[in-house]
Design a protein around this motif. Structure first.
Motif, mmCIF file in Angstrom:
data_model
loop_
_atom_site.group_PDB
_atom_site.id
_atom_site.type_symbol
_atom_site.label_atom_id
_atom_site.label_comp_id
_atom_site.label_asym_id
_atom_site.label_seq_id
_atom_site.Cartn_x
_atom_site.Cartn_y
_atom_site.Cartn_z
ATOM 1 N N TYR A 104 5.286 -1.452 20.542
ATOM 2 C CA TYR A 104 6.340 -2.193 19.911
ATOM 3 C C TYR A 104 6.054 -2.755 18.695
ATOM 4 O O TYR A 104 6.918 -2.894 17.867
ATOM 5 N N ALA A 105 4.642 -2.873 18.118
ATOM 6 C CA ALA A 105 4.350 -3.283 16.653
ATOM 7 C C ALA A 105 4.847 -2.305 15.767
ATOM 8 O O ALA A 105 5.228 -2.301 14.568
ATOM 9 N N SER A 106 4.745 -0.960 16.129
ATOM 10 C CA SER A 106 5.103 0.402 15.295
ATOM 11 C C SER A 106 6.668 0.079 15.102
ATOM 12 O O SER A 106 7.123 0.399 14.119
ATOM 13 N N LYS A 107 7.356 -0.197 15.991
ATOM 14 C CA LYS A 107 8.865 -0.305 16.163
ATOM 15 C C LYS A 107 9.229 -1.279 15.124
ATOM 16 O O LYS A 107 10.093 -1.191 14.436
ATOM 17 N N ILE A 108 8.646 -2.372 15.263
ATOM 18 C CA ILE A 108 8.884 -3.576 14.519
ATOM 19 C C ILE A 108 8.627 -3.229 13.010
ATOM 20 O O ILE A 108 9.457 -3.781 12.135
ATOM 21 N N LEU A 109 7.604 -2.772 12.750
ATOM 22 C CA LEU A 109 7.114 -2.256 11.212
ATOM 23 C C LEU A 109 8.357 -1.382 10.850
ATOM 24 O O LEU A 109 8.775 -1.521 9.716
ATOM 25 N N LYS A 123 8.938 1.101 -1.847
ATOM 26 C CA LYS A 123 7.803 1.180 -1.215
ATOM 27 C C LYS A 123 7.434 -0.329 -1.043
ATOM 28 O O LYS A 123 7.817 -1.428 -1.436
ATOM 29 N N ALA A 124 6.553 -0.415 0.142
ATOM 30 C CA ALA A 124 6.096 -1.741 0.734
ATOM 31 C C ALA A 124 4.765 -2.006 0.843
ATOM 32 O O ALA A 124 3.898 -0.893 1.307
ATOM 33 N N LEU A 125 4.202 -3.052 0.561
ATOM 34 C CA LEU A 125 2.833 -3.270 0.797
ATOM 35 C C LEU A 125 2.808 -4.115 2.061
ATOM 36 O O LEU A 125 3.333 -5.000 2.458
ATOM 37 N N ILE A 126 1.879 -3.472 2.986
ATOM 38 C CA ILE A 126 1.395 -3.980 4.371
ATOM 39 C C ILE A 126 0.003 -4.195 4.448
ATOM 40 O O ILE A 126 -0.860 -3.219 3.927
ATOM 41 N N THR A 127 -0.410 -5.415 4.867
ATOM 42 C CA THR A 127 -1.877 -5.787 4.958
ATOM 43 C C THR A 127 -2.241 -6.209 6.199
ATOM 44 O O THR A 127 -1.465 -6.501 7.084
ATOM 45 N N CYS A 128 -3.659 -6.156 6.547
ATOM 46 C CA CYS A 128 -4.090 -6.569 7.724
ATOM 47 C C CYS A 128 -5.566 -6.928 7.463
ATOM 48 O O CYS A 128 -6.267 -6.440 6.753
ATOM 49 N N ASP A 129 -6.020 -7.666 8.450
ATOM 50 C CA ASP A 129 -7.624 -7.732 8.201
ATOM 51 C C ASP A 129 -8.433 -6.836 8.630
ATOM 52 O O ASP A 129 -7.721 -5.927 9.530
ATOM 53 N N ALA A 134 -5.936 -2.479 15.647
ATOM 54 C CA ALA A 134 -4.636 -2.088 16.030
ATOM 55 C C ALA A 134 -3.607 -1.975 14.967
ATOM 56 O O ALA A 134 -2.899 -1.282 14.726
ATOM 57 N N SER A 135 -3.715 -3.352 14.166
ATOM 58 C CA SER A 135 -2.567 -3.133 13.073
ATOM 59 C C SER A 135 -2.813 -2.182 12.070
ATOM 60 O O SER A 135 -1.726 -1.582 11.611
ATOM 61 N N ARG A 136 -4.216 -1.766 11.902
ATOM 62 C CA ARG A 136 -4.542 -0.579 10.979
ATOM 63 C C ARG A 136 -3.761 0.788 11.477
ATOM 64 O O ARG A 136 -3.018 1.410 10.582
ATOM 65 N N LYS A 137 -3.973 0.938 12.690
ATOM 66 C CA LYS A 137 -3.554 1.940 13.162
ATOM 67 C C LYS A 137 -1.830 2.083 13.412
ATOM 68 O O LYS A 137 -1.150 3.055 12.834
ATOM 69 N N VAL A 138 -1.109 0.908 13.239
ATOM 70 C CA VAL A 138 0.287 0.727 13.363
ATOM 71 C C VAL A 138 0.612 1.349 11.864
ATOM 72 O O VAL A 138 1.512 1.919 11.544
ATOM 73 N N ILE A 139 -0.195 0.494 10.793
ATOM 74 C CA ILE A 139 0.440 0.792 9.508
ATOM 75 C C ILE A 139 -0.013 2.217 9.174
ATOM 76 O O ILE A 139 1.037 2.706 8.615
ATOM 77 N N LEU A 140 -1.081 2.620 9.350
ATOM 78 C CA LEU A 140 -1.149 4.291 9.348
ATOM 79 C C LEU A 140 -0.102 5.109 9.961
ATOM 80 O O LEU A 140 0.245 6.172 9.340
ATOM 81 N N ASN A 141 0.137 4.746 11.134
ATOM 82 C CA ASN A 141 1.186 5.596 12.134
ATOM 83 C C ASN A 141 2.524 5.593 11.357
ATOM 84 O O ASN A 141 3.450 6.345 11.577
ATOM 85 N N ASN A 142 2.909 4.428 10.328
ATOM 86 C CA ASN A 142 3.951 4.117 9.688
ATOM 87 C C ASN A 142 3.881 4.781 8.207
ATOM 88 O O ASN A 142 4.685 4.502 7.343
#
Length: 166
Positions: A104-109, A123-129, A134-142
């Motif tokens: 679902y996080a990938s879908k939301i992003l 282009k969009a800047l996306i950040t995570c701690d 998990a968030s890093r994987k979502v960002i990379l997958n997108n």
């Protein structure tokens, strides 16, 4: 599936979602959805609407609804200030604890990126701690490409990624 703004008629739906965060309510992401900040549901809806018209950085909060249940939400910043360039990026998103690990996080992003495209961003800047794997994987997958990380005042590291919006 819907990805949309909430209305005053969504109070029951939202309260079920907020309560599902349990002990994580204080750290709910995005923070704009922390219901404890508001006097009432009407105040909450009014605040979300006002953020799109008159706010330091205009932003829109959208909710992913599947089978009559809010799964997660996203706060989408229309542009960036200095703080957001280092910490928050264009999109802050979260998934309720009981629905994590299901894509679902990938879908939301992905849906958030579509919204940014409607604002003519390329282009969009996306950040995570740094420790949020998990968030890093979502960002990379997108399609995220890592940029220079930012070291916070508390010594923590915020990873920064750019995604070309297609």
């Amino acid at each position: 599936m819907e990805f949309r703004r909430l209305t005053i008629n969504d109070e029951k739906l939202f309260m079920e979602y907020f309560n599902a965060w349990g002990e994580e309510q204080e750290s709910i992401v995005p923070s704009a959805t922390n219901f404890k900040r508001y006097k009432s549901f009407q105040d909450f809806i009014n605040n979300l609407e006002e953020r799109e018209k008159s706010y330091e950085v205009l932003n829109t909060t959208l909710f992913l609804i599947v089978d009559g249940k809010i799964i997660g939400s996203s706060n989408i910043r229309h542009y960036l200030n200095e703080f957001l360039m280092n910490y928050g990026g264009h999109v802050g998103y979260g998934v309720r604890p009981d629905m994590r690990g299901q894509g679902y996080a990938s879908k939301i992003l992905n849906e958030s990126l579509k919204f940014l495209k409607s604002l003519n961003l390329e282009k969009a800047l996306i950040t995570c701690d740094e420790e949020n794997i998990a968030s890093r994987k979502v960002i990379l997958n997108n399609g995220g490409v890592q940029d220079q990380s930012h070291i916070r005042e508390d010594g923590g590291v915020t990873n920064r990624f750019w995604i070309v919006i297609k």
